[in-house]
Design an enzyme around this catalytic site. Structure first.
Site, PDB file in Angstrom:
ATOM      1  N   GLY A   1      39.412  -6.886-107.404  1.00 19.00           N
ATOM      2  CA  GLY A   1      39.240  -6.180-106.144  1.00 19.00           C
ATOM      3  C   GLY A   1      38.557  -4.843-106.326  1.00 19.00           C
ATOM      4  O   GLY A   1      38.477  -4.314-107.445  1.00 19.00           O
TER       5      GLY A   1
ATOM      6  N   PRO B   1      37.848  -0.728-106.193  1.00 15.60           N
ATOM      7  CA  PRO B   1      38.729   0.379-106.623  1.00 15.60           C
ATOM      8  C   PRO B   1      39.592   0.877-105.464  1.00 15.60           C
ATOM      9  O   PRO B   1      39.145   0.943-104.317  1.00 15.60           O
ATOM     10  CB  PRO B   1      37.727   1.467-107.070  1.00 15.60           C
ATOM     11  CG  PRO B   1      36.455   0.746-107.355  1.00 15.60           C
ATOM     12  CD  PRO B   1      36.424  -0.419-106.421  1.00 15.60           C
TER      13      PRO B   1
ATOM     14  N   THR C   1      42.366  -0.451-104.167  1.00 19.54           N
ATOM     15  CA  THR C   1      43.009  -1.422-103.280  1.00 19.54           C
ATOM     16  C   THR C   1      44.456  -1.706-103.672  1.00 19.54           C
ATOM     17  O   THR C   1      45.122  -2.496-102.999  1.00 19.54           O
ATOM     18  CB  THR C   1      42.216  -2.747-103.274  1.00 19.54           C
ATOM     19  OG1 THR C   1      41.994  -3.169-104.626  1.00 19.54           O
ATOM     20  CG2 THR C   1      40.889  -2.565-102.576  1.00 19.54           C
ATOM     21  N   GLY C   2      44.949  -1.110-104.761  1.00 21.17           N
ATOM     22  CA  GLY C   2      46.361  -1.226-105.108  1.00 21.17           C
ATOM     23  C   GLY C   2      46.665  -2.269-106.160  1.00 21.17           C
ATOM     24  O   GLY C   2      47.764  -2.843-106.154  1.00 21.17           O
TER      25      GLY C   2
ATOM     26  N   THR D   1      47.030  -1.884-109.524  1.00 21.82           N
ATOM     27  CA  THR D   1      48.069  -1.385-110.434  1.00 21.82           C
ATOM     28  C   THR D   1      49.418  -1.297-109.728  1.00 21.82           C
ATOM     29  O   THR D   1      50.460  -1.654-110.291  1.00 21.82           O
ATOM     30  CB  THR D   1      47.670  -0.002-110.974  1.00 21.82           C
ATOM     31  OG1 THR D   1      46.377  -0.087-111.593  1.00 21.82           O
ATOM     32  CG2 THR D   1      48.677   0.494-112.000  1.00 21.82           C
TER      33      THR D   1
ATOM     34  N   HIS E   1      18.285  14.442 -81.200  1.00 21.93           N
ATOM     35  CA  HIS E   1      18.323  13.342 -82.161  1.00 21.93           C
ATOM     36  C   HIS E   1      19.615  12.527 -82.002  1.00 21.93           C
ATOM     37  O   HIS E   1      19.575  11.298 -81.869  1.00 21.93           O
ATOM     38  CB  HIS E   1      18.227  13.905 -83.586  1.00 21.93           C
ATOM     39  CG  HIS E   1      18.207  12.859 -84.660  1.00 21.93           C
ATOM     40  ND1 HIS E   1      17.063  12.495 -85.310  1.00 21.93           N
ATOM     41  CD2 HIS E   1      19.200  12.088 -85.189  1.00 21.93           C
ATOM     42  CE1 HIS E   1      17.334  11.539 -86.191  1.00 21.93           C
ATOM     43  NE2 HIS E   1      18.640  11.287 -86.139  1.00 21.93           N
ATOM     44  N   GLU E   2      20.756  13.217 -81.996  1.00 21.64           N
ATOM     45  CA  GLU E   2      22.035  12.521 -81.862  1.00 21.64           C
ATOM     46  C   GLU E   2      22.184  11.908 -80.465  1.00 21.64           C
ATOM     47  O   GLU E   2      22.748  10.820 -80.318  1.00 21.64           O
ATOM     48  CB  GLU E   2      23.198  13.471 -82.151  1.00 21.64           C
ATOM     49  CG  GLU E   2      23.198  14.059 -83.558  1.00 21.64           C
ATOM     50  CD  GLU E   2      23.184  13.001 -84.636  1.00 21.64           C
ATOM     51  OE1 GLU E   2      23.742  11.906 -84.420  1.00 21.64           O
ATOM     52  OE2 GLU E   2      22.596  13.250 -85.701  1.00 21.64           O
TER      53      GLU E   2
ATOM     54  N   HIS F   1      20.542   8.508 -80.432  1.00 23.37           N
ATOM     55  CA  HIS F   1      21.391   7.436 -80.973  1.00 23.37           C
ATOM     56  C   HIS F   1      22.390   6.958 -79.922  1.00 23.37           C
ATOM     57  O   HIS F   1      22.589   5.748 -79.723  1.00 23.37           O
ATOM     58  CB  HIS F   1      22.167   7.962 -82.201  1.00 23.37           C
ATOM     59  CG  HIS F   1      21.323   8.195 -83.409  1.00 23.37           C
ATOM     60  ND1 HIS F   1      20.453   7.258 -83.904  1.00 23.37           N
ATOM     61  CD2 HIS F   1      21.226   9.268 -84.247  1.00 23.37           C
ATOM     62  CE1 HIS F   1      19.855   7.738 -84.987  1.00 23.37           C
ATOM     63  NE2 HIS F   1      20.307   8.958 -85.209  1.00 23.37           N
TER      64      HIS F   1
END
Length: 627
Positions: free
Chosen positions: A207, A209, A211-212, A214, A429-430, A433
């Site tokens: 999986g 990094p 994601t649990g 360990t 610009h924003e 969008h």
């Protein structure tokens, strides 16, 4: 466990005893050499005969003991070869006078008592004690183990320690279900042995990094109530050749002593990479370590109650021998959580955090798509830090919103000075969008728009899809292209020309169009085919580049199709903004006044009714400064 401690103490004292004997032997050898090679005891009559011959060179008298050197026993270089020693049988006051007359060098010394002898050896005794203390500390130290390079640096968590259970793990329900079988075996192995069943020797957790993986392995040990032996893949490899293989052997020896137990190897790709792919040849230290690991996993029987678990986020570079049945024969995918999993993870991390009444963890889970468990833990921690910095006793929803923006975009750069023209350009610009997204059917709902600089972005527009997306239709991708290009089109329509602030949008749009043509078969001219092959370098563990497996004519068609798709998306955005230019001006003015607008404020400005409820994942369109 007590017997093991006693055994380790016995080994310690035995080793220190050996070093003590070596030290005393070296001391005796040094004293022997200082005496000139030893002494020979002779009779007094023989001494008198040699004295009469004039063969005595020098003597040392200590009460009735005479030590000295004969002239014919002096080497050519003038150094003594063998000394003599004799004792006076009676008092002879004329003996000294006779020796002086014959030219003998006479030295008289007083006999030393015990405490004087002990005082002479005191410096050596002090050195011996210091040496003993130094060696004892070295052997007892966990981080500076002298002469124990072959010992594995494994961390052992006993069953009586505070343990992690499945209640502390969320968002990976399928993985938990698969691991319950391993837990049942460790608790009740006879249940499986009666039916002739064999539990998997190895369980590989795959999986991304954070994601649990360990945490999940520790939860299995906690549920089963067995010791948990944890070690990192990089801990095996050392400066000295052969140390990695020795540590693997020691790891499995310790596992047998703690059985039943779980052995967990984190980041196993550090030693489990494909053999024969090294830049320095095939016979290196890492491959020896991997070979020993393969042998050890074949060597133990599952009836001993040892289960090996490992975690990696690069299963594609692991050696096939490591993945065959009989070694890591069960692979469990631990992927990023969905919206329900994210909500459950947030509840776990917020258990010890005082939350205000307005905090809605479900909404936070919907607005954090793609977040791993570690990302969500960081989000809760950042929100708590913001509340503490403000002096509040509870964490509010506004803290989570600010923490989310900080994690995704970076900290707000309030000290950054922008000119009025730059603010106006960013606002339009924003607003471009937002306008394309609102007036184009099938796009993701707008969650928030801001012109406050964060991280490298001078402004940002956040979209929240109605649900987690795993498959993207062609129409959806084309709409996303139009939204990405809406900012640059708005600049051209209102300000007359574009700017470097659209660089990131253009990069994303071009990459999206390239994937449509080369990977997803969404080009009518080129048809349902893929073009280009990603080359992997196993030893480096990453892609080196795209290999061309097509002709120059196909390459020209690919470029034409990418350009056509981007141009059509730009035309679609331009058409929408041209028809609604008045609303574009209104939205940009509101942005200049408030700097940040949420979805309700945007709907009110544009005259939309509240039809949308944001849920699921976030996609971003950023206005970036030229680097």
């Amino acid at each position: 466990m007590k017997e093991k401690k006693d055994s380790s103490k016995k080994d310690l004292f035995r080793t220190l005893g050996v070093w003590l004997l070596l030290f005393l032997g070296a001391l005796m050898l040094l004293q022997f050499l200082n005496t000139g090679g030893g002494e020979r005891t002779i009779s007094f009559s023989e001494f008198k005969k040699e004295l009469d011959r004039g063969n005595v060179d020098r003597v040392t008298i200590v009460e009735k003991e005479i030590k000295g050197l004969f002239k014919d026993q002096i080497s050519v270089e003038g150094e003594p070869v063998l000394r003599f020693k004799t004792y006076l049988p009676y008092e002879d006051p004329d003996l000294v006078r006779e020796m002086v007359q014959k030219g003998v060098v006479v030295v008289s010394k007083k006999k030393q008592v015990f405490w004087e002898i002990a005082l002479g050896y005191l410096p050596w005794l002090i050195l011996l004690v210091l040496f003993w203390i130094f060696m004892a500390r070295q052997f007892q130290s966990g981080s500076n183990r002298a002469f124990s390079f072959g010992k594995s640096r494994v961390k052992v968590l006993q069953e009586d320690r505070p343990k992690v259970t499945f209640e502390d793990v969320a968002g990976v329900e399928e993985a938990k279900e698969e691991l319950k079988e391993v837990i049942e075996f460790l608790k009740n192995p006879e249940k499986f042995r009666r039916l002739g069943a064999r539990i998997p020797k190895g369980v590989l957790l795959l999986g991304p990094p954070g994601t649990g993986k360990t945490l999940l392995a520790r939860a299995v040990a906690g549920e089963a109530g067995v010791p948990f032996l944890s070690i990192s893949g990089s801990d095996f490899v050392e400066l000295f050749v052969g140390v990695g293989a020795a540590r693997v052997r020691d790891l499995f020896e310790q596992a047998k002593q703690h059985a039943p137990c779980i052995v967990f190897i984190d980041e196993i790709d550090a030693v489990g990479r494909l053999r024969g792919a090294g830049l320095g040849g095939g016979h290196d230290e890492r491959e020896q370590t991997l070979n020993q690991l393969l042998v050890e996993m074949d060597g133990f029987d599952t009836s001993e109650g040892i289960v090996v678990m490992a975690a990696t986020n690069r299963p594609d570079i692991l050696d096939p021998a490591l993945l065959r049945p009989g070694r890591f024969d069960r692979r469990i995918v631990v992927d990023r959580p969905d919206v329900k999993g994210r909500e459950a993870i947030l509840k776990i991390h917020a258990r010890n955090v005082p939350l205000a009444d307005d905090v809605d963890l479900e909404t936070i889970a919907r607005s954090t798509p793609g977040f791993s468990g570690a990302d969500l833990a960081n989000l809760v921690n950042e929100a708590a830090l913001l509340a503490a910095r403000a002096g509040r006793s509870e964490v509010k929803m506004a803290d989570f919103e600010e923490a989310k923006d900080k994690v995704i975009l970076g900290i707000a750069r309030k000290s950054m000075v922008l000119s009025e023209d730059e603010k106006k350009e960013i606002a339009y610009h924003e607003a471009g969008h937002v306008m394309v997204s609102k007036f184009l059917p099938g796009t993701d709902p707008i969650h928030k728009v801001t012109i406050i600089p964060r991280g490298m972005a001078l402004g940002a527009t956040q979209q929240l899809p109605l649900s987690d997306r795993h498959i993207y239709k062609k129409s959806y991708v084309l709409n996303q292209l139009a939204v990405l290009l809406g900012g640059r089109v708005a600049e051209e329509l209102v300000l007359g020309e574009g700017s470097t602030g659209a660089a990131d949008d253009l990069e994303k749009a071009t990459e999206l169009a390239r994937k449509m043509v080369c990977e997803w078969g969404m080009s009518e001219k080129l048809g349902p085919a893929t073009f280009g092959k990603v080359e992997h370098e196993v030893f480096l563990g990453r892609e080196l580049g795209l290999k061309r497996v097509y002709s120059e004519e196909i390459a020209r068609l690919i470029d034409e199709e990418i350009s056509r798709i981007v141009r059509e998306a730009e035309s679609k955005a331009r058409e929408i903004l041209t028809k609604n230019i008045d609303k574009l001006h209104t939205l940009a003015e509101a942005l200049l006044q408030k700097e940040t607008l949420d979805k309700d404020e945007i709907d009110e400005i544009l005259g939309f009714k509240k039809k949308e409820k944001a849920a699921g994942s976030v996609s971003l369109s950023e206005d970036k400064a030229e680097s």
